[in-house]
Each structure stands twice: as C-alpha cells, then as structure tokens.
Enzyme design. Sequence first.
Site, PDB file in Angstrom:
ATOM      1  CG  PHE A   1      76.833  77.420  53.302  1.00  0.00           C
ATOM      2  CD1 PHE A   1      77.857  76.488  53.260  1.00  0.00           C
ATOM      3  CD2 PHE A   1      75.562  77.003  53.649  1.00  0.00           C
ATOM      4  CE1 PHE A   1      77.614  75.152  53.549  1.00  0.00           C
ATOM      5  CE2 PHE A   1      75.310  75.677  53.948  1.00  0.00           C
ATOM      6  CZ  PHE A   1      76.337  74.746  53.905  1.00  0.00           C
TER       7      PHE A   1
ATOM      8  CB  CYS B   1      84.627  87.031  47.591  1.00  0.00           C
ATOM      9  SG  CYS B   1      86.235  87.431  48.297  1.00  0.00           S
TER      10      CYS B   1
ATOM     11  CG  HIS C   1      82.863  80.208  59.687  1.00  0.00           C
ATOM     12  ND1 HIS C   1      81.999  79.548  60.515  1.00  0.00           N
ATOM     13  CD2 HIS C   1      82.094  80.847  58.773  1.00  0.00           C
ATOM     14  CE1 HIS C   1      80.761  79.775  60.120  1.00  0.00           C
ATOM     15  NE2 HIS C   1      80.790  80.556  59.069  1.00  0.00           N
TER      16      HIS C   1
HETATM   17  C1  DLZ Z   1      79.754  83.636  58.133  1.00  0.00           C
HETATM   18  C2  DLZ Z   1      80.596  83.995  56.955  1.00  0.00           C
HETATM   19  C3  DLZ Z   1      81.956  84.334  57.138  1.00  0.00           C
HETATM   20  C4  DLZ Z   1      82.623  84.343  58.456  1.00  0.00           C
HETATM   21  N1  DLZ Z   1      82.713  84.700  56.096  1.00  0.00           N
HETATM   22  C5  DLZ Z   1      82.164  84.705  54.849  1.00  0.00           C
HETATM   23  C6  DLZ Z   1      82.952  85.078  53.730  1.00  0.00           C
HETATM   24  O1  DLZ Z   1      84.132  85.422  53.812  1.00  0.00           O
HETATM   25  N2  DLZ Z   1      82.350  85.048  52.508  1.00  0.00           N
HETATM   26  C7  DLZ Z   1      81.046  84.678  52.340  1.00  0.00           C
HETATM   27  O2  DLZ Z   1      80.562  84.664  51.190  1.00  0.00           O
HETATM   28  N3  DLZ Z   1      80.282  84.344  53.379  1.00  0.00           N
HETATM   29  C8  DLZ Z   1      80.795  84.357  54.628  1.00  0.00           C
HETATM   30  N4  DLZ Z   1      80.035  84.014  55.698  1.00  0.00           N
HETATM   31  C9  DLZ Z   1      78.583  83.760  55.475  1.00  0.00           C
HETATM   32  C10 DLZ Z   1      78.259  82.324  55.030  1.00  0.00           C
HETATM   33  O3  DLZ Z   1      78.548  82.137  53.653  1.00  0.00           O
HETATM   34  C11 DLZ Z   1      76.755  82.061  55.248  1.00  0.00           C
HETATM   35  O4  DLZ Z   1      76.022  83.106  54.642  1.00  0.00           O
HETATM   36  C12 DLZ Z   1      76.385  81.991  56.709  1.00  0.00           C
HETATM   37  O5  DLZ Z   1      77.192  81.041  57.379  1.00  0.00           O
HETATM   38  C13 DLZ Z   1      74.896  81.620  56.894  1.00  0.00           C
HETATM   39  O6  DLZ Z   1      74.635  80.362  56.316  1.00  0.00           O
END
Ligand code: DLZ
Length: 163
Positions: A66, A89, A97
């Site tokens: 994100f 990834c 989520h």
């Molecule tokens: C929270 C989260 C989850 C559950 N899974 C992933 C993932 O598979 N890959 C990824 O890059 N990031 C994940 N995140 C983190 C979110 O991208 C983000 O860092 C958090 O929601 C904080 O904004």
Amino acid sequence: MATALHNLSEYDASKVPSAAGMRFGIVVSEWNHNITGPLLEGAHATLLKNGAAEEDILVRTVPGSFELIYGAAQMAKSCGVDAVIAIGCVIRGDTPHFDYICQGATQGLAALNAEGDVPVIYGLLTCNNLQQAQDRAGGILGNKGDECAVTAIKMVDYKKKLR
Ligand code: DLZ
C-alpha cells in the site's frame, strides 16, 4: 499475465534500447520479502545488463505494498529519476484485505502514471498463494522484476522520443 506460454524473464533484446545514462528508482515493499527480494534482484540485474550504471539505480524500501504509492510518488518528485519501478507482493489471506490492498495500490500507481511526469512501472504481484508468487519471482514463470526493468527502459525511451 504470466502463462506457460509467456516467461516473464524472456524478452527480445533487439527491441530494448540501451539504458546507459538513464536513472531509475526502485521502491520495494518489505512485506513478503522472500518474494520481493528476488523481484528486486531481477529488476536490478536486468537494468545493469541493459546498460544502466550502478550509481544510476536508487533503491528504497517501504513497509507494504500500500505504501508503494507514496514511495513511488516521492521518488518521482524528488530523486531526479527517469522512471520508478514499484515492487510488491500481495498474497490472498482469509479476509477481504487482499482485495483492498490490491485495488488501492493498483489505482494509486495508475493515478501516478496518469498525472505524473515520470513513468511508474507496475511490479506488484497479486497472488492467490505463495506458490504463484514463487513461480513469478525467479521460478518456472520467470521473474516479474526482469519484465519491469525492460518496461522501465522502454518507457524512458518512449518519453525521450516524444521530445
Ligand atoms: C496488512 C497487509 C497484509 C495483510 N498483507 C500484505 C501483503 O500480502 N502484501 C503487502 O505488500 N502488504 C500487506 N499488508 C500491509 C499493507 O500493504 C500496508 O503496509 C498496511 O496495511 C499499512 O498501511
């Protein structure tokens, strides 16, 4: 889309301009680092292989996919790069989520391309499971990082030729 017929690491070298003199930023997500690490290695090696200089490749990490939006936006604005490769990834879990992160990151990166001056390359793997990610991070379907590097070089060249 990577399929049995398309390996992410295969490209027609005769159609890739020299990356000499081009400056690249790579922003990498720490989440799923066992996947984003090999993606980064692929992108980095492919940029070098096609003529980019080590000192012209800037690498920074962000916590999750994100945050690639902000990370890429800041790099594009402040670092004097010709293109930014965003590497992340996301792997599907038990809750929705996955969908929100994929949609948010994808739309955010798309908006940077539509509104900004620096091309931002989409190196986000959105996978149903770990095996799909491994297959695309140097596994049987090649390395998405390689594909992103070639795309970045072509986009910098595209912009140069518009001038
Ligand atoms: C929270 C989260 C989850 C559950 N899974 C992933 C993932 O598979 N890959 C990824 O890059 N990031 C994940 N995140 C983190 C979110 O991208 C983000 O860092 C958090 O929601 C904080 O904004």
